[in-house]
Design a protein around this motif. Sequence first.
Motif, short mmCIF file in Angstrom:
data_model
loop_
_atom_site.label_atom_id
_atom_site.label_comp_id
_atom_site.label_asym_id
_atom_site.label_seq_id
_atom_site.Cartn_x
_atom_site.Cartn_y
_atom_site.Cartn_z
N VAL A 1 53.34 39.48 71.71
CA VAL A 1 52.72 40.39 70.74
C VAL A 1 52.04 39.59 69.63
CG1 VAL A 1 53.17 42.21 69.04
CG2 VAL A 1 54.33 42.26 71.26
N ILE A 2 52.68 38.52 69.18
CA ILE A 2 52.05 37.66 68.17
C ILE A 2 50.78 37.03 68.73
CG2 ILE A 2 52.33 35.54 66.83
CD1 ILE A 2 55.29 36.28 66.52
N ALA A 3 50.82 36.60 69.99
CA ALA A 3 49.62 36.04 70.61
C ALA A 3 48.50 37.09 70.67
CB ALA A 3 49.95 35.52 72.00
N ASP A 4 48.85 38.34 70.99
CA ASP A 4 47.86 39.42 70.98
C ASP A 4 47.22 39.54 69.60
OD1 ASP A 4 48.32 40.12 73.65
OD2 ASP A 4 49.85 41.59 73.12
N ILE B 1 52.05 36.08 80.25
CA ILE B 1 52.82 36.89 81.20
C ILE B 1 52.04 37.00 82.50
CG2 ILE B 1 51.88 39.14 80.46
CD1 ILE B 1 54.78 40.24 80.78
N GLY B 2 52.76 37.07 83.61
CA GLY B 2 52.14 37.17 84.92
C GLY B 2 52.57 36.02 85.82
N GLY C 1 55.00 31.96 80.43
CA GLY C 1 55.77 33.17 80.69
C GLY C 1 56.86 32.97 81.72
N ARG C 2 57.32 31.74 81.88
CA ARG C 2 58.39 31.48 82.84
C ARG C 2 59.66 32.21 82.44
NH1 ARG C 2 57.88 26.60 86.02
NH2 ARG C 2 56.00 25.40 85.49
N ILE C 3 60.29 32.85 83.39
CA ILE C 3 61.55 33.54 83.11
C ILE C 3 62.70 32.77 83.76
CG2 ILE C 3 60.50 35.79 82.79
CD1 ILE C 3 61.33 36.48 85.66
N GLU D 1 48.86 40.97 82.72
CA GLU D 1 48.51 39.63 83.18
C GLU D 1 47.76 38.97 82.03
OE1 GLU D 1 48.90 37.85 85.99
OE2 GLU D 1 49.96 39.35 87.21
N VAL D 2 48.38 37.97 81.39
CA VAL D 2 47.79 37.35 80.21
C VAL D 2 47.90 35.84 80.30
CG1 VAL D 2 47.81 37.20 77.70
CG2 VAL D 2 48.43 39.36 78.80
N ASP D 3 46.77 35.16 80.20
CA ASP D 3 46.72 33.70 80.12
C ASP D 3 46.24 33.34 78.72
OD1 ASP D 3 46.01 31.00 80.17
OD2 ASP D 3 45.33 31.08 82.25
#
Length: 276
Positions: A104-107, A129-130, A136-138, A200-202
């Motif tokens: 969210v901060i990146a957004d 994420i994606g 975005g590694r989980i 999907e966010v890079d």
Amino acid sequence: MNAEVVGSGGVGIGLRVAGEANARPIVFVHGWAQNALVWSHQLADPMLANRFRLVAMDLRGHGNSDVPVEGFIDPEVWAGDLCSVLEFAGTPAMVVGWSYGGLVIADYLRVYGGESLAGIVLVGAITEIGRGREGGRIGPAMRAALPDALSEDLDVALPALLGLNKGMSANGVPGPLSQALLGASLSVSPKVRAALFSREVDNADLLAGVDVPTLVVHGTADGVVDPRSGEYAAGKIPGAQLRWLQGVGHLPFIEAAEEFNSTLLRFAEDRLAPAP
């Protein structure tokens, strides 16, 4: 104290507030399927509350915020929500993002830039994420919970969310708090839980251009967000500091609250100018 602001598209965003109204602001952004109550150890800490205005938001669809039908995959929507909270808190502000809160901060940074921010703290956070996104590694606890944790069938979702709840801490948390965290996850609509994972966010380009002082805090035993996600963000953001918390899981602000709070205090004191 509870409050509310109007976010993107007129959505009500719930807030929990501590400290004096004219104090230097720190804004807290929680993670996926949780709410502002996770920051209780910070809002109740006199070291922080006596020096800063502490504002913890509920993401849209979570906690006391409204649950709109759409808007969960649009970065401008997330950025607008956080912008409204920052306007309420006052700027320049320190912003602290845990887990999904880092995204969210990146957004926000992509839409508004960092002019209103005095500093960023990423706590066990993802910034992308994606599939295949390094930021975005989980970890194993989250991998084991998906996709069942997104199901509308309680018999499917409950065991997955319970396992994730247990996997968030490396050392365990008190029973009542653990149940509150599980209840927070269950209170988020399955549709919202799923929508947040549909993005999907890079952000490699964005992170490389961040010009706001940044601290990355990550537990070495985080089973929800892989510590390599924190390492990635710290390596991409120019001048970012990386603080490892040894043997700590995905809840450093609970598991190691005293150490976390003192670290946040030092970082904020150095970067938030005293209020006039």
